[in-house]
Design a protein around this motif. Structure first.
Motif, mmCIF file in Angstrom:
data_model
loop_
_atom_site.group_PDB
_atom_site.id
_atom_site.type_symbol
_atom_site.label_atom_id
_atom_site.label_comp_id
_atom_site.label_asym_id
_atom_site.label_seq_id
_atom_site.Cartn_x
_atom_site.Cartn_y
_atom_site.Cartn_z
ATOM 1 N N TYR A 111 0.842 -1.191 0.000
ATOM 2 C CA TYR A 111 0.000 0.000 0.000
ATOM 3 C C TYR A 111 0.880 1.244 0.000
ATOM 4 C CZ TYR A 111 1.077 1.430 4.782
ATOM 5 O OH TYR A 111 1.735 1.885 5.895
ATOM 6 N N SER A 112 0.267 2.371 -0.329
ATOM 7 C CA SER A 112 0.924 3.675 -0.188
ATOM 8 C C SER A 112 -0.158 4.719 0.042
ATOM 9 C CB SER A 112 1.732 4.032 -1.441
ATOM 10 O OG SER A 112 2.399 5.277 -1.271
ATOM 11 N N CYS A 113 0.069 5.591 1.007
ATOM 12 C CA CYS A 113 -0.867 6.679 1.296
ATOM 13 C C CYS A 113 -0.166 7.988 0.962
ATOM 14 C CB CYS A 113 -1.309 6.633 2.758
ATOM 15 S SG CYS A 113 -2.586 7.854 3.176
ATOM 16 N N ASP A 114 -0.199 8.359 -0.309
ATOM 17 C CA ASP A 114 0.545 9.542 -0.780
ATOM 18 C C ASP A 114 2.004 9.477 -0.350
ATOM 19 O OD1 ASP A 114 -1.449 10.676 -2.213
ATOM 20 O OD2 ASP A 114 -1.823 12.351 -0.869
ATOM 21 N N ASN A 115 2.626 8.310 -0.578
ATOM 22 C CA ASN A 115 4.045 8.099 -0.280
ATOM 23 C C ASN A 115 4.362 8.135 1.216
ATOM 24 O OD1 ASN A 115 4.891 7.867 -3.040
ATOM 25 N ND2 ASN A 115 4.746 10.098 -3.204
ATOM 26 N N GLU A 116 3.358 7.928 2.050
ATOM 27 C CA GLU A 116 3.571 7.931 3.493
ATOM 28 C C GLU A 116 3.015 6.643 4.100
ATOM 29 O OE1 GLU A 116 5.294 10.036 5.186
ATOM 30 O OE2 GLU A 116 5.631 11.449 3.537
ATOM 31 N N PRO A 117 3.606 6.188 5.228
ATOM 32 C CA PRO A 117 3.053 5.020 5.921
ATOM 33 C C PRO A 117 1.831 5.408 6.738
ATOM 34 C CG PRO A 117 4.911 5.877 7.143
ATOM 35 C CD PRO A 117 4.830 6.700 5.876
ATOM 36 N N LEU A 118 1.006 4.439 7.059
ATOM 37 C CA LEU A 118 -0.163 4.690 7.890
ATOM 38 C C LEU A 118 0.247 4.652 9.357
ATOM 39 C CD1 LEU A 118 -2.839 2.547 6.037
ATOM 40 C CD2 LEU A 118 -2.651 5.038 6.088
ATOM 41 N N THR A 119 -0.007 5.769 10.045
ATOM 42 C CA THR A 119 0.315 5.856 11.474
ATOM 43 C C THR A 119 -0.883 6.419 12.226
ATOM 44 O OG1 THR A 119 1.368 8.006 11.039
ATOM 45 C CG2 THR A 119 2.812 6.066 11.139
ATOM 46 N N THR A 120 -1.044 7.739 12.207
ATOM 47 C CA THR A 120 -2.115 8.402 12.957
ATOM 48 C C THR A 120 -3.495 8.079 12.409
ATOM 49 O OG1 THR A 120 -0.597 10.228 13.414
ATOM 50 C CG2 THR A 120 -2.945 10.620 13.805
ATOM 51 N N TYR A 121 -3.615 7.970 11.077
ATOM 52 C CA TYR A 121 -4.941 7.858 10.470
ATOM 53 C C TYR A 121 -5.273 6.449 9.993
ATOM 54 C CZ TYR A 121 -4.697 12.915 10.592
ATOM 55 O OH TYR A 121 -4.588 14.215 11.014
ATOM 56 N N GLY A 122 -4.611 5.464 10.543
ATOM 57 C CA GLY A 122 -4.909 4.096 10.164
ATOM 58 C C GLY A 122 -3.783 3.159 10.564
ATOM 59 N N ARG A 123 -4.056 1.851 10.479
ATOM 60 C CA ARG A 123 -3.053 0.846 10.828
ATOM 61 C C ARG A 123 -2.999 -0.210 9.738
ATOM 62 N NH1 ARG A 123 -4.409 -2.354 14.218
ATOM 63 N NH2 ARG A 123 -6.593 -1.813 14.633
ATOM 64 N N ALA A 124 -1.800 -0.534 9.306
ATOM 65 C CA ALA A 124 -1.598 -1.607 8.339
ATOM 66 C C ALA A 124 -0.937 -2.775 9.060
ATOM 67 C CB ALA A 124 -0.722 -1.127 7.187
ATOM 68 N N ASN A 125 -1.530 -3.951 8.953
ATOM 69 C CA ASN A 125 -0.965 -5.111 9.620
ATOM 70 C C ASN A 125 -1.448 -6.395 8.953
ATOM 71 O OD1 ASN A 125 -3.427 -3.990 11.421
ATOM 72 N ND2 ASN A 125 -3.494 -6.227 11.369
ATOM 73 N N LEU A 126 -0.704 -7.461 9.158
ATOM 74 C CA LEU A 126 -1.079 -8.760 8.606
ATOM 75 C C LEU A 126 -2.149 -9.410 9.476
ATOM 76 C CD1 LEU A 126 2.408 -10.233 7.623
ATOM 77 C CD2 LEU A 126 0.625 -9.400 6.078
ATOM 78 N N ASP A 127 -3.167 -9.958 8.815
ATOM 79 C CA ASP A 127 -4.214 -10.673 9.525
ATOM 80 C C ASP A 127 -3.621 -11.885 10.242
ATOM 81 O OD1 ASP A 127 -7.357 -11.160 9.686
ATOM 82 O OD2 ASP A 127 -6.400 -13.091 9.279
ATOM 83 N N GLU A 128 -4.058 -12.126 11.470
ATOM 84 C CA GLU A 128 -3.466 -13.193 12.278
ATOM 85 C C GLU A 128 -3.647 -14.566 11.642
ATOM 86 O OE1 GLU A 128 -4.913 -13.063 16.240
ATOM 87 O OE2 GLU A 128 -4.093 -11.067 16.672
ATOM 88 N N THR A 129 -4.776 -14.773 10.961
ATOM 89 C CA THR A 129 -5.050 -16.097 10.392
ATOM 90 C C THR A 129 -4.585 -16.218 8.949
ATOM 91 O OG1 THR A 129 -6.992 -16.318 11.828
ATOM 92 C CG2 THR A 129 -6.847 -17.796 9.936
ATOM 93 N N SER A 130 -5.067 -15.345 8.086
ATOM 94 C CA SER A 130 -4.760 -15.449 6.652
ATOM 95 C C SER A 130 -3.393 -14.904 6.290
ATOM 96 C CB SER A 130 -5.827 -14.712 5.843
ATOM 97 O OG SER A 130 -5.736 -13.306 6.069
ATOM 98 N N LYS A 131 -2.827 -14.046 7.142
ATOM 99 C CA LYS A 131 -1.571 -13.343 6.892
ATOM 100 C C LYS A 131 -1.675 -12.408 5.685
ATOM 101 C CE LYS A 131 0.869 -15.118 10.266
ATOM 102 N NZ LYS A 131 -0.219 -15.849 10.955
ATOM 103 N N ALA A 132 -2.917 -12.006 5.351
ATOM 104 C CA ALA A 132 -3.131 -11.000 4.313
ATOM 105 C C ALA A 132 -3.075 -9.616 4.948
ATOM 106 C CB ALA A 132 -4.483 -11.210 3.637
ATOM 107 N N LEU A 133 -2.727 -8.603 4.165
ATOM 108 C CA LEU A 133 -2.638 -7.241 4.684
ATOM 109 C C LEU A 133 -4.029 -6.656 4.891
ATOM 110 C CD1 LEU A 133 -1.168 -4.579 5.359
ATOM 111 C CD2 LEU A 133 -1.163 -4.077 2.902
ATOM 112 N N ASN A 134 -4.275 -6.163 6.105
ATOM 113 C CA ASN A 134 -5.490 -5.413 6.401
ATOM 114 C C ASN A 134 -5.123 -3.974 6.743
ATOM 115 O OD1 ASN A 134 -7.118 -7.667 6.095
ATOM 116 N ND2 ASN A 134 -7.063 -8.192 8.263
ATOM 117 N N ILE A 135 -5.981 -3.041 6.352
ATOM 118 C CA ILE A 135 -5.807 -1.639 6.718
ATOM 119 C C ILE A 135 -6.971 -1.273 7.618
ATOM 120 C CG2 ILE A 135 -5.678 0.738 5.882
ATOM 121 C CD1 ILE A 135 -4.476 -0.369 3.302
#
Length: 239
Positions: A111-135
Motif C-alpha cells: 500500500y501507499s498513502c501519498d508516499n507515506e506510511p499509515l500511522t495516525t490515520y490508520g493501521r496496516a498489519n497482517l491478519d493473524e489467520t490469513s496473513k493477508a494485509l489489512n488496513i
C-alpha cells in the motif's frame, strides 16, 4: 439560462477503481533475490508517474502442504523508487535482501498513502489467520484527505533460479466524491452560499486485503454528528 454553482467536497467514498495502466515498466529482473515492479491506476489525482516514490510491502511464503504455516518475509518494509539496493534494476529497491525459496508459494501485499506510511490515520498489519494485509481504522477527515492505493500479487511459485520481479498493480481503494449544487434562479441573480458542510459521511473503515473489499461492519461515520442546518437547500435530482 440556469446559473450553476459548483462546490467540490473531498469526501471518503468506499469504492474501488478498476482501470490500471503501466506506471513504470523497468526491466524484468530474473534472479534469486526478491524484487518488485509496479503498475498504477493513471487516474490518480495525487499519485503520478513522477510523484509515486514509496510503498510498503508485506509478504509470506509457505511450503507445499503447509498452507497453515506461513513464514513472514516482509512486514511493512519500505520500498523506494531509485533505491540502489535490492531491486534497483526494476526501478524499486529495499534494504535487507530477501531470497526466493525453491518450491514455496508466496503472497505479497502493498500500500501507499501519498508516499507515506499509515500511522495516525490508520493501521496496516497482517491478519493473524490469513496473513493477508489489512488496513484498519483508516480515517478520512478535513485534516487527512489522501490517495490510498493497494496492490497484491498472490500464489507466486518460488524457483531456484529465474524468478521474475513481483508485479504490483496498484489500484485506488478510495475515491473522492464531488457534490454539485444547481439552482434555477434567473441568470441575473447573484447567489452566495457559505458555510457548507456535509455531515454523517461514512469516513472510517477497515479494508481487507484478502477479499480486496471494505468490511461493511467496520465502516462508520467519524465522528458521529447530528447536524441541523441553518438553511436547507433543495437539491435538484439529488438523493
Amino acid at each position: 439560462m440556469k446559473k450553476v454553482l459548483l462546490f467540490s467536497a473531498a469526501i471518503l467514498a468506499l469504492s474501488s477503481c478498476s482501470n490500471t495502466d503501466v506506471l513504470e515498466e523497468g526491466n524484468i529482473q530474473q534472479t534469486n533475490a526478491i524484487g518488485f515492479q509496479t503498475l498504477v491506476n493513471k487516474e490518480s489525482r495525487a499519485l503520478t508517474n513522477a510523484s509515486f516514490g514509496k510503498f510498503w510491502v508485506y509478504g509470506t511464503y509457505h511450503k507445499s502442504g503447509q498452507a497453515a504455516n506461513k513464514v513472514i518475509v516482509f512486514d511493512g518494509v519500505n520500498v523506494l523508487k531509485g533505491n540502489t539496493e535490492q531491486g534497483a534494476s526494476t526501478g524499486w529497491g529495499y534494504s535487507g535482501t530477501r531470497y526466493w525459496v525453491d518450491g514455496a508459494t508466496y503472497n505479497f501485499y502493498a500500500y501507499s498513502c501519498d508516499n507515506e506510511p499509515l500511522t495516525t490515520y490508520g493501521r496496516a498489519n497482517l491478519d493473524e489467520t490469513s496473513k493477508a494485509l489489512n488496513i484498519a481504522e483508516f480515517i478520512c477527515d478535513e485534516t487527512h484527505q489522501h490517495d490510498l492505493v493497494f496492490a497484491k500479487s498472490t500464489d507466486i511459485q518460488g524457483k531456484a533460479t529465474g524468478n521474475e520481479a513481483v508485479k504490483f498493480s496498484f489500484k485506488h481503494i478510495l475515491s473522492k466524491l464531488n457534490v454539485t449544487f444547481v439552482n434555477e434562479y434567473p441568470a441575473d441573480y447573484e447567489l452566495t452560499i457559505s458555510n457548507v458542510r456535509v455531515s454523517n459521511v461514512r469516513n472510517k473503515g477497515k479494508f481487507l486485503g484478502e477479499s480486496g473489499e471494505w468490511n461493511k461492519s467496520d465502516v462508520v461515520r467519524y465522528p458521529e454528528i447530528n447536524s441541523t442546518p441553518v438553511v436547507s437547500l433543495a437539491l435538484k435530482n439529488a438523493t
